[in-house]
Design a protein around this motif. Structure first.
Motif, PDB file in Angstrom:
ATOM      1  N   GLY A   1       0.824  -1.205   0.000  1.00 59.74           N
ATOM      2  CA  GLY A   1       0.000   0.000   0.000  1.00 59.74           C
ATOM      3  C   GLY A   1       0.857   1.254   0.000  1.00 59.74           C
ATOM      4  O   GLY A   1       1.825   1.369   0.746  1.00 59.74           O
ATOM      5  N   GLY A   2       0.506   2.204  -0.858  1.00 62.51           N
ATOM      6  CA  GLY A   2       1.235   3.463  -0.947  1.00 62.51           C
ATOM      7  C   GLY A   2       2.449   3.421  -1.840  1.00 62.51           C
ATOM      8  O   GLY A   2       3.083   4.458  -2.073  1.00 62.51           O
ATOM      9  N   GLN A   3       2.820   2.244  -2.352  1.00 65.64           N
ATOM     10  CA  GLN A   3       3.983   2.153  -3.243  1.00 65.64           C
ATOM     11  C   GLN A   3       3.668   2.769  -4.600  1.00 65.64           C
ATOM     12  O   GLN A   3       2.552   2.681  -5.114  1.00 65.64           O
ATOM     13  N   LYS A   4       4.694   3.381  -5.206  1.00 62.46           N
ATOM     14  CA  LYS A   4       4.602   3.927  -6.566  1.00 62.46           C
ATOM     15  C   LYS A   4       5.431   3.013  -7.458  1.00 62.46           C
ATOM     16  O   LYS A   4       6.661   2.965  -7.345  1.00 62.46           O
ATOM     17  N   VAL A   5       4.747   2.279  -8.334  1.00 63.07           N
ATOM     18  CA  VAL A   5       5.400   1.213  -9.099  1.00 63.07           C
ATOM     19  C   VAL A   5       5.288   1.501 -10.593  1.00 63.07           C
ATOM     20  O   VAL A   5       4.200   1.771 -11.106  1.00 63.07           O
ATOM     21  N   GLY A   6       6.410   1.441 -11.289  1.00 59.52           N
ATOM     22  CA  GLY A   6       6.423   1.607 -12.733  1.00 59.52           C
ATOM     23  C   GLY A   6       6.481   0.259 -13.435  1.00 59.52           C
ATOM     24  O   GLY A   6       7.124  -0.672 -12.958  1.00 59.52           O
ATOM     25  N   LEU A   7       5.791   0.146 -14.557  1.00 60.01           N
ATOM     26  CA  LEU A   7       5.815  -1.069 -15.374  1.00 60.01           C
ATOM     27  C   LEU A   7       6.431  -0.732 -16.721  1.00 60.01           C
ATOM     28  O   LEU A   7       5.960   0.181 -17.410  1.00 60.01           O
ATOM     29  N   VAL A   8       7.489  -1.451 -17.111  1.00 64.50           N
ATOM     30  CA  VAL A   8       8.138  -1.186 -18.395  1.00 64.50           C
ATOM     31  C   VAL A   8       8.301  -2.499 -19.159  1.00 64.50           C
ATOM     32  O   VAL A   8       8.262  -3.584 -18.587  1.00 64.50           O
ATOM     33  N   GLY A   9       8.498  -2.368 -20.439  1.00 62.06           N
ATOM     34  CA  GLY A   9       8.659  -3.536 -21.302  1.00 62.06           C
ATOM     35  C   GLY A   9       8.146  -3.227 -22.685  1.00 62.06           C
ATOM     36  O   GLY A   9       7.438  -2.237 -22.900  1.00 62.06           O
ATOM     37  N   PHE A  10       8.501  -4.058 -23.646  1.00 63.22           N
ATOM     38  CA  PHE A  10       8.037  -3.861 -25.010  1.00 63.22           C
ATOM     39  C   PHE A  10       6.541  -4.109 -25.104  1.00 63.22           C
ATOM     40  O   PHE A  10       5.933  -4.729 -24.215  1.00 63.22           O
ATOM     41  N   SER A  11       5.921  -3.647 -26.187  1.00 65.67           N
ATOM     42  CA  SER A  11       4.498  -3.887 -26.415  1.00 65.67           C
ATOM     43  C   SER A  11       4.225  -5.388 -26.442  1.00 65.67           C
ATOM     44  O   SER A  11       4.971  -6.152 -27.046  1.00 65.67           O
ATOM     45  N   GLY A  12       3.139  -5.797 -25.781  1.00 71.61           N
ATOM     46  CA  GLY A  12       2.785  -7.210 -25.740  1.00 71.61           C
ATOM     47  C   GLY A  12       3.448  -7.978 -24.624  1.00 71.61           C
ATOM     48  O   GLY A  12       3.281  -9.198 -24.518  1.00 71.61           O
ATOM     49  N   SER A  13       4.189  -7.277 -23.757  1.00 70.20           N
ATOM     50  CA  SER A  13       4.903  -7.976 -22.683  1.00 70.20           C
ATOM     51  C   SER A  13       4.010  -8.259 -21.483  1.00 70.20           C
ATOM     52  O   SER A  13       4.386  -9.026 -20.601  1.00 70.20           O
ATOM     53  N   GLY A  14       2.813  -7.635 -21.412  1.00 68.97           N
ATOM     54  CA  GLY A  14       1.870  -7.948 -20.334  1.00 68.97           C
ATOM     55  C   GLY A  14       1.588  -6.807 -19.375  1.00 68.97           C
ATOM     56  O   GLY A  14       0.856  -6.987 -18.409  1.00 68.97           O
ATOM     57  N   LYS A  15       2.121  -5.612 -19.632  1.00 68.30           N
ATOM     58  CA  LYS A  15       1.949  -4.488 -18.705  1.00 68.30           C
ATOM     59  C   LYS A  15       0.477  -4.083 -18.554  1.00 68.30           C
ATOM     60  O   LYS A  15      -0.053  -4.004 -17.442  1.00 68.30           O
ATOM     61  N   THR A  16      -0.169  -3.825 -19.690  1.00 66.17           N
ATOM     62  CA  THR A  16      -1.566  -3.384 -19.650  1.00 66.17           C
ATOM     63  C   THR A  16      -2.477  -4.493 -19.156  1.00 66.17           C
ATOM     64  O   THR A  16      -3.444  -4.242 -18.415  1.00 66.17           O
ATOM     65  N   THR A  17      -2.187  -5.738 -19.525  1.00 66.55           N
ATOM     66  CA  THR A  17      -2.985  -6.877 -19.034  1.00 66.55           C
ATOM     67  C   THR A  17      -2.908  -6.950 -17.510  1.00 66.55           C
ATOM     68  O   THR A  17      -3.915  -7.216 -16.834  1.00 66.55           O
ATOM     69  N   PHE A  18      -1.733  -6.721 -16.958  1.00 70.31           N
ATOM     70  CA  PHE A  18      -1.537  -6.714 -15.504  1.00 70.31           C
ATOM     71  C   PHE A  18      -2.488  -5.702 -14.858  1.00 70.31           C
ATOM     72  O   PHE A  18      -3.177  -6.014 -13.870  1.00 70.31           O
ATOM     73  N   ALA A  19      -2.547  -4.495 -15.430  1.00 68.84           N
ATOM     74  CA  ALA A  19      -3.433  -3.454 -14.892  1.00 68.84           C
ATOM     75  C   ALA A  19      -4.900  -3.825 -15.080  1.00 68.84           C
ATOM     76  O   ALA A  19      -5.736  -3.594 -14.195  1.00 68.84           O
ATOM     77  N   ASN A  20      -5.233  -4.408 -16.228  1.00 69.41           N
ATOM     78  CA  ASN A  20      -6.628  -4.779 -16.512  1.00 69.41           C
ATOM     79  C   ASN A  20      -7.156  -5.825 -15.536  1.00 69.41           C
ATOM     80  O   ASN A  20      -8.334  -5.822 -15.175  1.00 69.41           O
ATOM     81  N   LEU A  21      -6.284  -6.734 -15.119  1.00 71.11           N
ATOM     82  CA  LEU A  21      -6.716  -7.764 -14.173  1.00 71.11           C
ATOM     83  C   LEU A  21      -6.987  -7.162 -12.793  1.00 71.11           C
ATOM     84  O   LEU A  21      -7.869  -7.635 -12.071  1.00 71.11           O
ATOM     85  N   ILE A  22      -6.243  -6.141 -12.425  1.00 73.18           N
ATOM     86  CA  ILE A  22      -6.499  -5.460 -11.148  1.00 73.18           C
ATOM     87  C   ILE A  22      -7.878  -4.816 -11.173  1.00 73.18           C
ATOM     88  O   ILE A  22      -8.644  -4.888 -10.214  1.00 73.18           O
ATOM     89  N   MET A  23      -8.221  -4.201 -12.319  1.00 71.24           N
ATOM     90  CA  MET A  23      -9.525  -3.538 -12.453  1.00 71.24           C
ATOM     91  C   MET A  23     -10.640  -4.517 -12.788  1.00 71.24           C
ATOM     92  O   MET A  23     -11.781  -4.139 -12.929  1.00 71.24           O
ATOM     93  N   ARG A  24     -10.271  -5.788 -12.971  1.00 73.57           N
ATOM     94  CA  ARG A  24     -11.210  -6.862 -13.300  1.00 73.57           C
ATOM     95  C   ARG A  24     -11.938  -6.596 -14.615  1.00 73.57           C
ATOM     96  O   ARG A  24     -13.132  -6.872 -14.747  1.00 73.57           O
TER      97      ARG A  24
END
Length: 818
Positions: free
Chosen positions: A276-299
Motif C-alpha cells: 500500500g502506498g507504493q509507486k510502481v512503474g511497469l516497463v517492457g516492449f508492447s505485448g509484454s503484459g503491462k496493460t494486461t496486468f493493470a486490466n486484471l487489477i480492475m477486473r
C-alpha cells in the motif's frame, strides 16, 4: 405507451451495460445500439396490433360462430373449417416468417455496426484514402441485408396470397350451401343475407388482420433479434458480491494465470505483492503484459486461475461498483463523451461542484487551453473528443482522475500524447495525485519513472526485473539495456535489435531557422504523413484562432511572408519536426544534442523544444512579436541590406559612415562573410551606395517589411516585455544559446534576453564559434524549413556533418544515418 417504451429501453441499456469489457471488445457497438433502439419500437407495434386488431377480431369471430351454429350445423362446419385452416396457416407461416425476419434483422444490425465503425474511424479512412474500400464494405453488407429483406418480404407475400385463395373458396362454398339450404326451406332469406354480410365482413377483417399479422410477425422477428442481448448472460452477478473496502491499497497477485481467448498464457502462476502506498512503474516492449496486468487489477478480464487481491480481499468476490470506485484509471487513449469539457471532467466525481472541476483542471494544466475554446468549459468536445488534440484529451483524463481521488491510481502511458513542456508542467500535479496512494505507472519514457519506489520489467508475461532505477541499472540485464537504448528517451515499441545511434549527442547541435525561410507548402508533407505533426499544426491554429496551417500549405506567399504569420509558421514546422523525431524515432532533444541555438525567431523555437515555453505560449508570443515588429515603423521608413564578402569591422565602419542619415546598425552577423545591416531607409540606401568603398563584394537590399534588430524596434521590445510577463518559463533541458550575448539561457534571465534581442544584433557567427569550440560540435541539424543555417554551417565548417530536417524524406535519411 411512452412509459412502456422507456422502461424497455432503460432496462435493456442497464442489462447490456453490466456486460464485461471483453463482451464490448468482441461485439459491434453500433449493432448493440441498433437492437436497443429497435426493441421498444417493435414491442409497442406488437402490443398495438394485439389491442386494436386481434382482440376485436376474436370477439367478432365468437359472435359470428354462435349465429352460424344456430342457423345450420353444415354452415357452421364450413365456417369453422375455414377459420381453423386460416389460423393454422397463419401460425405456421408467420413463425417461419419471424425466423427469416430475425435473420434479416441480424444482417441490419451488422450493417449498422459497420456504418458506425467506419464513421467512428473517419480520420483513419481519410488518412489512408480508404473511402472506396469502406464504401465497398458497406455495399457488401447492404447487399446481404437487402437480399435477406427481399426473401422475408416475398415469403410474407406468398403467405398472403394463399390466405386470399382459401378465403375465396370459403365464401364460394358458404354461398352455394346457403342458397341450397334456402331452396330446401331449411333457412330463411334473412339467414342468407346474414351469411353473406357476416362472411364478407369477417373476410375483410381477416384480410386486414392477415396484412397486419405479417407486419406484426416482422416486428416479432425484430424483437427476437433484439432479445439476443438479454439472452447473453452477464459474466458477473453483482447481487452475490461483497463491498470491497480499501484502506491501504495493497495489491497482490497470488498464483495468477491468464490468457486471452484462443491465445496462449499471458501470465502463468504469477505471484507478486505491491504494498500500500507504493509507486510502481511497469516497463517492457508492447505485448509484454503491462496493460494486461493493470486490466486484471480492475477486473476488466477474469483470471483463469489464482486470485488478485486488494487489501487481502479477493477482487473476484467484490462488486465491480465498489472495486472500480476505488481505482482511478488514466488510459493511453483517453475516452471522452460527446459532451461539454465540464461534464467530461466531472465524470470522475458526478457530485463535484463547478469550482472543484476547475480546480483540478488547473492542476492538470487544462485550464489555459479550455479558456481558449469557443465556449470555455461548456464547449462540446465532439465524438470521442475529436475536437481536441491528443494531448488535450489526455490532460482532461488526468484531471478526471484527480477529481475521483481514489486510493489506487493506474496510469497507462498517461503522458504519451503530451509535449515535453506540458509533461514537465503537470509532473508535480501527477506527483500530487499519487500522494498517499498506491500508484501503477505504465510508461515507455523511462525517465518518467525515475522518482518511483519500484520498477517492474515485463517480458513475454514474466517479470524479469524488480527494483529501483539505480538497483536495476546496477544489476544490468533487460532494464539496463532498455535504458541505454533510449538514453532517457522513448522505449521502442518492439525489440528490434537496435543498439543505439552512431551520432554523438555531445558533439551535435540543433539549429532553428529564422524569418526568410518561409515558403508556401512548408509542413504539408509532415501534416499528411505524421499524426504528431498534425497535432502540432492543429494546436497552433487553435491557439492563434487562425487557419495558419492552410496558409502555410496552400496560401499566398505575400500573406505568409507577413511577419505576424511567418514567425509562428516557421516555428510550427520546427516543432512539428521535433514531435516526429520524438514519437517516430524515439529521440528527445536530450538524445540529439547538448546545445541548441535559433536565429532570431528561431531562438523561441529552440526554447520551446527544450521545455522553456509551452507550444501554445510560443505561438502566442511569436504572434505578438511579429505584430509588434511589423508595426514598429511606418511602411517604407525602414530597410535592411545583406553585405556579402565582408567582415565585422568593415560593416561597422560602413554603419558609422552613414550614421548622419539615420539609424543604421549590424542586425545579423551571420558568419561566412555575410552581415546584415538594418535601419532607416535613407541610411540603408546610402550604405548600399558606399558599400564597395569599404571592401564589400556585394550589397543586396532585402525584401522585408521593417528594419528588424535595430534601434527602431524599441517599441516592439517594450511590447514583448509586457507579453512575456504573464508567461511561465522553465529552465531548458539542454543548453540554449542566446542571440543577444552568446550565453546560455537560464529561467532567471530568459525574459530579459528575449526583450533585448528584439532591438539587438543576432550574433550568429559568434554563436557558431562558441558551439564548435566550447561544445566541440561537429554535427549540425537544422530543424525547420529552408537551408539557410545549414548552408552557413557548411561554409564555416567544411567536412562537418550537416542535416536539414523539414520533410518526411530527409527525416528518413537522418534516421538511416543514425
Amino acid at each position: 405507451m411512452p412509459k412502456f417504451e422507456a422502461n424497455i429501453r432503460t432496462s435493456m441499456f442497464n442489462y447490456v451495460s453490466n456486460h464485461s469489457h471483453s463482451y464490448f471488445v468482441q461485439t459491434h457497438v453500433g449493432g448493440i445500439a441498433q437492437r436497443i433502439s429497435d426493441m421498444p419500437k417493435s414491442a409497442k407495434l406488437v402490443i398495438d396490433d394485439l389491442l386494436t386488431v386481434f382482440i376485436p377480431l376474436i370477439v367478432s369471430i365468437i359472435a359470428s360462430s354462435s349465429v352460424f351454429l344456430s342457423m345450420h350445423p353444415l354452415l357452421a362446419a364450413i365456417f369453422f373449417t375455414w377459420l381453423g385452416l386460416h389460423f393454422t396457416l397463419c401460425v405456421f407461416f408467420c413463425l417461419k416468417a419471424a425466423n427469416s425476419v430475425s435473420v434479416q434483422s441480424a444482417a441490419r444490425a451488422l450493417l449498422q455496426g459497420k456504418i458506425v465503425d467506419s464513421m467512428t474511424n473517419h480520420l483513419s479512412v481519410k488518412l489512408f484514402t480508404a473511402h472506396q474500400h469502406e464504401m465497398q464494405t458497406i455495399k457488401e453488407a447492404q447487399a446481404d441485408e437487402l437480399q435477406k429483406y427481399r426473401y422475408s418480404l416475398i415469403y410474407i407475400e406468398k403467405f398472403k396470397m394463399l390466405l386470399s385463395l382459401i378465403s375465396i373458396i370459403n365464401i364460394t362454398l358458404l354461398l352455394y350451401l346457403a342458397i341450397k339450404l334456402w331452396q330446401q326451406g331449411q333457412i330463411t332469406i334473412g339467414d342468407i343475407v346474414f351469411t353473406i354480410n357476416s362472411t364478407l365482413g369477417l373476410m375483410t377483417n381477416l384480410w386486414f388482420t392477415g396484412d397486419e399479422i405479417s407486419y406484426m410477425f416482422y416486428e416479432i422477428g425484430v424483437c427476437k433479434q433484439s432479445l439476443i442481448l438479454l439472452e447473453e448472460p452477464t459474466e458477473i452477478s453483482e447481487s452475490t458480491l461483497k463491498q470491497i473496502k480499501v484502506t491501504q491499497g495493497k495489491i497482490e497477485f497470488d498464483n495468477v494465470s491468464f490468457n486471452y481467448h484462443n491465445n496462449g498464457n499471458i501470465f502463468k502462476n504469477k505471484s507478486l505483492v505491491i504494498h500500500g502506498g507504493q509507486k510502481v512503474g511497469l516497463v517492457g516492449f508492447s505485448g509484454s503484459g503491462k496493460t494486461t496486468f493493470a486490466n486484471l487489477i480492475m477486473r476488466l478480464y477474469e483470471v483463469s486461475s489464482g486470485t488478485v487481491k486488494i487489501d487481502d480481499q479477493d477482487v473476484s468476490q467484490a462488486s465491480l461498483l465498489s472495486l472500480r470506485s476505488n481505482i482511478a484509471f488514466i488510459p493511453q487513449d483517453p475516452f471522452l463523451f460527446h459532451r461539454s469539457v465540464l461534464e467530461n471532467i466531472r465524470y470522475g466525481n458526478i457530485n463535484a461542484t463547478d469550482e472543484e472541476v476547475k480546480e483540478v483542471a488547473k492542476k492538470a494544466e487544462c485550464d489555459s487551453f479550455i479558456m481558449n475554446l469557443e465556449h470555455g468549459y461548456d464547449t462540446i468536445v465532439g465524438e470521442r473528443g475529436s475536437k481536441l488534440s491528443g494531448g488535450q484529451r489526455q490532460r482532461i483524463a488526468i484531471a478526471r482522475a484527480m477529481l475521483k481521488n481514489a486510493p489506487i491510481v493506474i496510469m497507462d502511458e498517461a503522458t504519451s500524447a503530451l509535449d515535453s513542456v506540458t509533461e514537465r508542467l503537470i509532473e508535480k500535479s501527477l506527483q500530487h495525485l499519487m500522494v498517499n496512494k498506491t500508484a501503477i505507472v505504465i510508461a515507455h519514457r523511462l525517465s518518467t519513472l525515475l522518482h518511483l519506489d519500484r520498477i517492474l520489467v515485463f517480458e513475454k508475461g514474466n517479470i524479469v526485473g524488480d527494483g529501483t532505477h539505480e538497483e536495476l541499472l546496477t544489476k544490468g540485464g533487460r532494464y539496463a539495456m532498455l535504458w541505454h537504448m533510449q538514453q532517457s528517451g522513448l522505449l521502442p515499441e518492439h525489440d528490434n535489435g537496435k543498439k543505439g545511434i552512431k551520432m554523438d549527442k555531445n558533439k551535435s547541435s540543433l539549429l532553428f531557422p529564422g524569418q526568410g525561410s518561409q515558403v508556401v507548402g512548408m509542413g504539408v508533407e509532415l501534416f499528411n504523413t505524421f499524426n504528431e505533426a498534425k497535432e502540432v499544426f492543429s494546436l497552433i491554429d487553435e491557439t492563434l484562432k487562425q487557419n495558419l496551417s492552410q496558409l502555410m500549405f496552400s496560401g499566398e506567399l505575400e500573406e505568409l511572408t507577413l511577419t505576424a504569420n511567418a514567425q509562428p509558421a516557421i516555428m510550427a514546422v520546427s516543432l512539428a519536426v521535433m514531435a516526429v523525431l520524438e514519437k517516430q524515432l524515439n529521440l528527445t532533444i536530450q538524445d540529439l544534442c547538448n546545445v541548441a541555438a535559433g536565429h532570431s525567431l528561431g531562438e523561441y523555437s529552440a526554447l520551446a523544444a527544450s521545455g522553456v515555453f509551452s507550444l501554445t505560449d510560443t505561438a502566442s508570443l511569436l504572434r505578438v512579436r511579429g505584430d509588434a515588429m511589423q508595426s514598429a515603423v511606418n511602411p517604407g521608413e525602414g530597410a535592411m541590406v545583406a553585405l556579402i564578402g565582408t567582415d565585422l569591422d568593415s560593416a561597422q565602419k560602413l554603419c558609422n559612415h552613414v550614421a548622419n542619415y539615420g539609424a543604421c546598425q549590424i542586425a545579423n552577423d551571420n558568419g561566412a562573410g555575410q552581415i546584415v545591416l538594418s535601419g532607416a531607409t535613407i541610411a540603408i540606401d546610402k550604405a548600399i551606395e558606399s558599400a564597395t568603398n569599404f571592401g564589400v563584394k556585394k550589397a543586396i537590399k532585402l525584401k522585408v517589411s521593417a528594419p528588424f534588430h535595430s534601434s527602431l524596434m524599441q517599441s516592439a521590445a517594450f511590447k514583448m516585455e509586457q507579453a512575456l510577463k504573464g508567461v511561465a518559463i522553465h529552465n531548458p533541458t539542454i543548453d540554449v544559446m542566446a542571440n543577444f550575448n552568446v550565453e546560455k539561457h537560464h529561467e532567471s534571465i530568459t525574459k530579459d534576453l528575449l526583450v533585448s534581442q528584439v532591438a539587438g544584433s543576432v550574433r550568429w557567427r559568434e554563436t557558431m564559434e562558441k558551439i564548435t569550440t566550447h561544445y566541440e560540435v561537429d554535427t549540425f541539424i537544422e530543424i525547420g524549413p529552408g537551408q539557410v543555417l545549414s548552408g552557413i554551417a557548411k561554409r564555416m565548417y567544411p567536412g562537418s556533418n550537416v542535416f536539414n530536417l523539414h520533410t518526411p524524406k530527409n527525416i528518413e535519411e537522418f534516421s538511416d544515418f543514425l
